[in-house]
Design a protein around this motif. Structure first.
Motif, PDB file in Angstrom:
ATOM      1  N   ASP A  31       0.814  -1.214   0.000  1.00 27.56           N
ATOM      2  CA  ASP A  31       0.000   0.000   0.000  1.00 27.56           C
ATOM      3  C   ASP A  31       0.848   1.265   0.000  1.00 27.56           C
ATOM      4  N   THR A  32       2.041   1.227   0.568  1.00 27.60           N
ATOM      5  CA  THR A  32       2.910   2.398   0.519  1.00 27.60           C
ATOM      6  C   THR A  32       3.695   2.448  -0.786  1.00 27.60           C
ATOM      7  N   GLY A  33       3.958   1.305  -1.399  1.00 27.96           N
ATOM      8  CA  GLY A  33       4.754   1.272  -2.622  1.00 27.96           C
ATOM      9  C   GLY A  33       3.962   1.392  -3.904  1.00 27.96           C
ATOM     10  N   VAL A  34       2.677   1.059  -3.885  1.00 22.94           N
ATOM     11  CA  VAL A  34       1.900   1.018  -5.117  1.00 22.94           C
ATOM     12  C   VAL A  34       1.769   2.401  -5.743  1.00 22.94           C
ATOM     13  N   PHE A  74      15.015  -0.718  -6.900  1.00 23.16           N
ATOM     14  CA  PHE A  74      14.916  -0.322  -5.501  1.00 23.16           C
ATOM     15  C   PHE A  74      14.271  -1.426  -4.673  1.00 23.16           C
ATOM     16  N   GLY A  75      13.204  -2.013  -5.226  1.00 23.99           N
ATOM     17  CA  GLY A  75      12.529  -3.090  -4.513  1.00 23.99           C
ATOM     18  C   GLY A  75      13.387  -4.335  -4.390  1.00 23.99           C
ATOM     19  N   SER A  86      10.741   8.598   0.777  1.00 22.24           N
ATOM     20  CA  SER A  86      10.617   9.495  -0.369  1.00 22.24           C
ATOM     21  C   SER A  86      11.017   8.761  -1.641  1.00 22.24           C
ATOM     22  N   ILE A  87      12.037   7.898  -1.536  1.00 23.39           N
ATOM     23  CA  ILE A  87      12.449   7.097  -2.694  1.00 23.39           C
ATOM     24  C   ILE A  87      11.407   6.024  -2.992  1.00 23.39           C
ATOM     25  N   MET A  88      10.878   5.384  -1.953  1.00 19.93           N
ATOM     26  CA  MET A  88       9.910   4.322  -2.168  1.00 19.93           C
ATOM     27  C   MET A  88       8.576   4.854  -2.720  1.00 19.93           C
ATOM     28  N   TYR A  89       8.226   6.104  -2.388  1.00 19.81           N
ATOM     29  CA  TYR A  89       6.986   6.680  -2.906  1.00 19.81           C
ATOM     30  C   TYR A  89       7.188   7.365  -4.260  1.00 19.81           C
ATOM     31  N   TYR A  90       8.325   8.047  -4.409  1.00 22.35           N
ATOM     32  CA  TYR A  90       8.533   8.906  -5.573  1.00 22.35           C
ATOM     33  C   TYR A  90       9.796   8.540  -6.349  1.00 22.35           C
ATOM     34  N   GLY A  91      10.202   7.280  -6.282  1.00 20.02           N
ATOM     35  CA  GLY A  91      11.422   6.866  -6.964  1.00 20.02           C
ATOM     36  C   GLY A  91      11.396   7.154  -8.455  1.00 20.02           C
ATOM     37  N   THR A  92      10.242   6.928  -9.077  1.00 18.60           N
ATOM     38  CA  THR A  92      10.147   7.199 -10.522  1.00 18.60           C
ATOM     39  C   THR A  92      10.341   8.675 -10.812  1.00 18.60           C
TER      40      THR A  92
END
Length: 496
Positions: free
Chosen positions: A42-45, A326-327, A300-306
């Motif tokens: 849910d935090t990564g999607v 990252f994953g 911040s990387i896990m949410y907005y890495g792209t």
């Protein structure tokens, strides 16, 4: 508790043995870790789904930030509330309730109505979407506090780190699953299907169902049962995850602590914290550790890495695919962390991790400054350095932080203590989630990572001077040390 007393307490417990009880403990940890998997998914999607979602619903940058950060701010509230609820209602029942909340929140998100035309803003759709994210956030926050406590209270102290740390491995596995599914769905469907982001979000309903039905067959925490004076129930549970001799010895040890608290009429919960300077101090340190974890910028990387990768020079599709890295390294780092969790002191792990992450921050900032936009190697160098940051974070910090938080607080205030600490951690996370897109847009990658590096240097000083060691001692021994302040004189566990 003195060192001699501590050694005596440890030696009074029969050694761990293999058998059906070991497999039962493994099964319980797997089922409970579906909560961590949901936390991660849910935090990564959103990292990959936010682009198509914003395009379909007509969201601007600030509205995207609200959608992403609403989950995080709600998680702060969920961590605080669910920790207290689990103290009163039980760890198992609370986790079952969280599974229901995960499912309902997912339904709200995927059925958020769009505007009359694709790309037009719908106030109703935005409201439903945010409501769903808030519901998911309450569940994520609850899972972040209750699941580690549940695992720590079921695990024997010798392997408590690796058992509790499985939840963090489940979290990063959930984030990896989200990145992979986003890439597969985005590549296969792309712009050919309206609402592709809804499919990405819908997948997390499956582990919610697995968590609900799985926890129906799992036991309650034996330490919580002792706290409620249900000694026979606690012994019955412990006999399913320990040898009979070890179960009896552990129940006896927990009963001694509970009886002493009752005999001395000690306050519990918030009253206990306010009445004891050492408990107040450990709460403040817990808050600091939780905030330190978030101020590294990992989420911040896990949410907005792209978005970071696009800023470095990648195309949108390249960024979505590269984001999988990252994953992958997060899971690899989590596996390594679990292997080391019962071999290395928590403090040493924190210090190594913060040293590495701060170094990576500086290198990313200098790369962003020295390699101009348009340079073909700029995105590759930044990707490698950010991957190294995520690997360092997962190997040395994330697992250790959650394990430390789950074991440091005394039983009578454990849910409240970790809830307060994680509340501040999630609050910090929420501020970063809300403003990170604007921060990247305003100061660029270089500015962002210089800020993270400065915070990392301060965090190193904090850990070196304030954070006590917890590895290698039973929860009951730790409780005595924390309550009396003795833990600040014991820098390393006996036999470490």
């Amino acid at each position: 508790m003195s060192t001699a007393q501590n050694q005596s307490a440890k030696s009074s417990l029969p050694p761990l043995t293999a058998g059906p009880h070991s497999k039962r403990l493994g099964l319980i940890s797997i089922v409970a870790c579906f909560g961590g998997l949901l936390f991660g998914y849910d935090t990564g999607v959103a990292n990959g789904a936010e682009g198509p979602m914003a395009a379909e619903l007509g969201l601007d940058l600030l509205q995207v930030g609200v959608v992403i950060s609403s989950l995080v701010f709600a998680a702060a509230v969920g961590a605080l509330l669910m920790g207290q609820i689990s103290d009163a209602w039980g760890r198992r029942k609370t986790i079952i309730m969280l599974a229901v909340m995960f499912f309902l929140g997912t339904l709200l998100v995927i059925f958020s109505p769009a505007g009359p035309e694709p790309g037009t803003f719908s106030p109703a759709g935005f409201s439903v979407l945010v409501a769903g994210r808030i519901m998911l956030g309450l569940a994520v926050g609850g899972a972040s506090t209750v699941v580690p406590v549940y695992l720590a209270e079921l695990a024997p102290y010798e392997i408590r780190g690796s058992i509790t740390g499985r939840n963090e491995l489940a979290i990063v596995s959930g984030q990896l699953a989200a990145f992979v599914m986003n890439a597969i769905i985005g590549t296969a469907l792309g712009g050919s299907v309206d609402g592709v982001w809804r499919i990405m979000f819908a997948i997390c309903a499956l582990p919610a169902v697995a968590l609900f039905f799985g926890m129906l067959r799992m036991p309650e925490s034996p330490r919580w049962l002792v706290e409620k004076r249900r000694y026979a129930d606690a012994l019955r549970v412990l006999k399913t995850v320990r040898s009979p001799e070890r179960a009896l010895a552990e129940v006896h040890e927990i009963e001694i602590v509970a009886a002493e608290e009752k005999r001395n009429n000690k306050p519990v919960g918030l009253k206990a914290i306010l009445a004891n300077k050492w408990l107040l101090r450990i709460i403040v340190i817990g808050i600091g550790v939780s905030m330190t974890q978030q101020l590294t910028g990992i989420n911040s990387i896990m949410y907005y890495g792209t978005r970071v990768l696009e800023e470095s020079g990648m195309s949108e599709q390249q960024a979505v695919l590269a984001n999988i890295a990252f994953g992958v390294v997060a899971v690899i780092g989590g596996v390594i962390a679990l292997r080391n969790m019962d071999r290395m002191d928590r403090r040493k792990t924190f210090l190594i991790g913060l040293s590495l992450t701060t170094t990576c921050h500086l290198l990313v900032a200098f790369a962003g400054m020295l390699l101009p936009v348009g340079n073909p190697i700029r995105p590759i160098v930044i990707l490698i350095l950010v991957v190294a940051f995520v690997m360092s974070m997962q190997t040395f910090l994330n697992v250790a932080v959650w394990v430390w938080l789950a074991e440091i607080f005394p039983l009578h205030m454990r849910g409240l203590g970790i809830g307060i600490s994680v509340f501040f951690g999630w609050g910090t996370n929420g501020v970063l989630a809300l403003f990170f897109p604007s921060l990247v847009s305003g100061v660029g990658i270089t500015g962002c990572f210089f800020i993270f590096a400065g915070v990392g240097a301060l965090a190193l000083l904090f850990v070196a001077t304030q954070v006590p060691e917890t590895r290698g001692r039973s929860l009951e021994a730790l409780e005595e040390d924390v309550s009396t302040g003795a833990i600040y004189q014991v820098k390393a566990p006996v036999g470490a």
